[in-house]
Write a protein that holds these residues in place. Structure first.
Motif, PDB file in Angstrom:
ATOM      1  N   GLY A 173       0.820  -1.215   0.000  1.00 48.94           N
ATOM      2  CA  GLY A 173       0.000   0.000   0.000  1.00 48.94           C
ATOM      3  C   GLY A 173       0.852   1.262   0.000  1.00 48.94           C
ATOM      4  O   GLY A 173       1.844   1.359   0.717  1.00 48.94           O
ATOM      5  N   GLY A 174       0.456   2.220  -0.819  1.00 49.77           N
ATOM      6  CA  GLY A 174       1.147   3.498  -0.865  1.00 49.77           C
ATOM      7  C   GLY A 174       2.420   3.492  -1.692  1.00 49.77           C
ATOM      8  O   GLY A 174       3.124   4.502  -1.735  1.00 49.77           O
ATOM      9  N   THR A 175       2.739   2.367  -2.341  1.00 50.43           N
ATOM     10  CA  THR A 175       3.910   2.323  -3.231  1.00 50.43           C
ATOM     11  C   THR A 175       3.424   2.137  -4.670  1.00 50.43           C
ATOM     12  O   THR A 175       2.244   1.885  -4.916  1.00 50.43           O
ATOM     13  CB  THR A 175       4.857   1.151  -2.890  1.00 50.43           C
ATOM     14  OG1 THR A 175       4.256  -0.075  -3.343  1.00 50.43           O
ATOM     15  CG2 THR A 175       5.106   1.038  -1.393  1.00 50.43           C
ATOM     16  N   GLN A 220      -1.308  -3.159  -4.836  1.00 43.70           N
ATOM     17  CA  GLN A 220      -2.168  -4.094  -5.559  1.00 43.70           C
ATOM     18  C   GLN A 220      -3.014  -4.846  -4.550  1.00 43.70           C
ATOM     19  O   GLN A 220      -2.638  -4.955  -3.389  1.00 43.70           O
ATOM     20  CB  GLN A 220      -1.314  -5.096  -6.344  1.00 43.70           C
ATOM     21  CG  GLN A 220      -0.381  -5.898  -5.466  1.00 43.70           C
ATOM     22  CD  GLN A 220       0.751  -6.573  -6.249  1.00 43.70           C
ATOM     23  OE1 GLN A 220       0.706  -7.756  -6.507  1.00 43.70           O
ATOM     24  NE2 GLN A 220       1.769  -5.804  -6.599  1.00 43.70           N
ATOM     25  N   ASP A 221      -4.152  -5.320  -5.017  1.00 40.13           N
ATOM     26  CA  ASP A 221      -4.997  -6.146  -4.160  1.00 40.13           C
ATOM     27  C   ASP A 221      -4.853  -7.603  -4.581  1.00 40.13           C
ATOM     28  O   ASP A 221      -4.744  -7.899  -5.775  1.00 40.13           O
ATOM     29  CB  ASP A 221      -6.470  -5.735  -4.296  1.00 40.13           C
ATOM     30  CG  ASP A 221      -6.756  -4.428  -3.549  1.00 40.13           C
ATOM     31  OD1 ASP A 221      -5.848  -3.923  -2.843  1.00 40.13           O
ATOM     32  OD2 ASP A 221      -7.879  -3.922  -3.690  1.00 40.13           O
ATOM     33  N   ALA A 228       7.890  -2.463  -9.418  1.00 39.11           N
ATOM     34  CA  ALA A 228       6.665  -1.677  -9.598  1.00 39.11           C
ATOM     35  C   ALA A 228       5.587  -2.475 -10.326  1.00 39.11           C
ATOM     36  O   ALA A 228       4.415  -2.104 -10.291  1.00 39.11           O
ATOM     37  CB  ALA A 228       6.998  -0.393 -10.353  1.00 39.11           C
ATOM     38  N   GLU A 229       5.976  -3.564 -11.006  1.00 44.52           N
ATOM     39  CA  GLU A 229       5.008  -4.380 -11.765  1.00 44.52           C
ATOM     40  C   GLU A 229       4.834  -5.760 -11.120  1.00 44.52           C
ATOM     41  O   GLU A 229       4.489  -6.721 -11.796  1.00 44.52           O
ATOM     42  CB  GLU A 229       5.520  -4.595 -13.209  1.00 44.52           C
ATOM     43  CG  GLU A 229       5.964  -3.341 -13.929  1.00 44.52           C
ATOM     44  CD  GLU A 229       4.812  -2.403 -14.209  1.00 44.52           C
ATOM     45  OE1 GLU A 229       3.676  -2.896 -14.362  1.00 44.52           O
ATOM     46  OE2 GLU A 229       5.038  -1.180 -14.241  1.00 44.52           O
TER      47      GLU A 229
END
Ligand SMILES: [Zn+2]
Ligand SMILES: [Zn+2]
Length: 400
Positions: A73-75, A79-80, A142-143
């Motif tokens: 979260g926050g980066t 992702q969920d 990031a991915e």
């Protein structure tokens, strides 16, 4: 007719193209279903399929089951975890198919063959973003994708998780050939022991005067679940002095003692102030040098910081998914105490062979296999997840 074919093959018969595979699917928070999913109709270059032997229920899976689905979260990687999904990233299985040369697929370039036992790292990274090019061994990508977390089971390749008869490991997944002498239980538990590399990071930080994890330091472990137990073992191997473990479960505290904790403290019915006092009693009034958080509830962080001596080091890894907020007094808890606060997600992907080897070398010292307290078939998925949340459960596994 399909029923007849299934009966002839039986639940453990080999599967292939055109067949279905039994899998335990998390269809929504709190809800598991046994489903027949398609055996992948092709393999992408670099992918492989593994026949599962054992797959653990991890804290991350429990977070998803409780509806705490947000990771990172926050980066940029926020992702969920998805539904429906075949979870399971603490895996041991046998390679049945590969698309590509085994040496290209295996993490360190070993000659991987059909029939070999493997385990895998859950993280699948892009290799191209700034983080992948700048930060090594930890998957800050990031991915980022997570095996058993972020692949939907209602689309190809369906079975990217270990709670299934077969698991598809996508291209770029890190696959480790498990040495022949390592039993299936240790292969399945290896991912957890790699997480304890957090204490190696603490060792590196010992270069910062008076901070980090020094030889002979007192280490407090908050939480005596499987990760907490791995921290106890790792702290001992790395030269901890006194090891103190806190939990509310008698079963878990008993196991912590068997793993070599010097003192176990039952937190039930005790106030934060009493717990801090109990730690000070064991540390000449100062507090612990190092506290490791493995509970996964934000509320324990505050009291954990209070257990530290001035200049101590707090290693946070339990709240791997977004579990919410907690109030801190920034002056008292961080600045005035000169605390070194070190956050951690994941684990280094280069740690698996070392983890397997060190678990094996220390097999007489730490009762690794007793961490597996419950084994379930895939058809008992709902029961297995519910069991994993109970106080007498350490590692709950599926044996597909
Ligand atoms: Zn895990
Ligand atoms: Zn990346």
């Amino acid at each position: 007719m399909t029923n007849v074919i299934d009966v002839e093959k039986g639940p453990t018969a080999a599967r292939g193209r055109g067949d279905t595979v039994r899998a335990a699917v998390m269809v929504a928070p709190g809800k598991m279903e046994l489903q027949e999913l398609p055996y992948p109709d092709h393999l992408e270059p670099g992918a492989l399929i593994v026949k599962m032997e054992m797959s653990g229920i991890c804290g991350t899976d429990k977070h998803a089951f409780k509806g705490e689905v947000t990771l990172y979260g926050g980066t940029e990687s926020e992702q969920d975890m998805v539904f429906p999904c075949v979870h399971g990233h603490e895996n041991s299985g046998i390679v049945v198919e590969m698309n590509g040369e085994g040496r290209q697929i295996e993490y360190s370039g070993q000659a991987l063959r059909v029939g070999d036992r493997v385990t895998n790292c859950p993280n699948v990274i892009c290799g191209r973003c700034w983080y992948c090019r700048s930060v090594h061994a930890y998957p800050y990508c990031a991915e980022h994708q997570g095996v058993g977390m972020t692949y939907r089971s209602d689309r190809f390749p369906h079975i990217v998780g270990g709670w299934s008869e077969y698991m598809y490991l996508p291209p770029k997944a890190w696959v480790y050939r498990v040495p022949e002498h390592i039993p299936v239980e240790l292969a399945c538990l290896s991912e957890l022991f790699v997480v304890a590399a957090l204490l190696d990071r603490g060792k590196e930080l010992a270069a910062c005067g008076g901070k980090g994890f020094h030889f002979g330091d007192t280490v407090v472990v908050q939480g005596a679940g499987p990760i907490g137990m791995m921290m106890v073992a790792k702290a001992r191997i790395l030269g901890a002095g006194k090891i103190l473990v806190l939990d509310a479960s008698d079963t878990k505290l008993g196991m912590a003692a068997d793993f070599g904790a010097d003192t176990t403290i039952d937190v039930s019915g005790r106030s934060d102030a009493e717990l801090v006092e109990a730690i000070r009693d064991q540390t000449e009034g100062r507090g612990a040098d190092v506290v490791v958080e493995t509970v996964g509830q934000p509320g324990v962080v505050r009291v954990g910081l209070e257990m530290l001596r001035r200049g101590g080091t707090y290693l946070e890894t339990g709240n791997f998914a977004d579990t919410g907020e907690v109030a801190l007094n920034v002056h008292r808890h961080i600045a005035a105490k000169n605390v070194l606060l070190y956050g951690n997600t994941n684990h280094p992907h280069d740690g698996y062979y070392r983890a397997l080897e060190m678990m094996w070398r220390h097999r007489d010292r730490f009762p690794w296999e007793r961490l597996i307290t419950h084994r379930f078939g895939l058809e008992q998925a709902q029961q297995a997840l519910e069991k994993s949340l109970e106080p007498d459960a350490l590692k709950v596994v599926f044996v597909p």
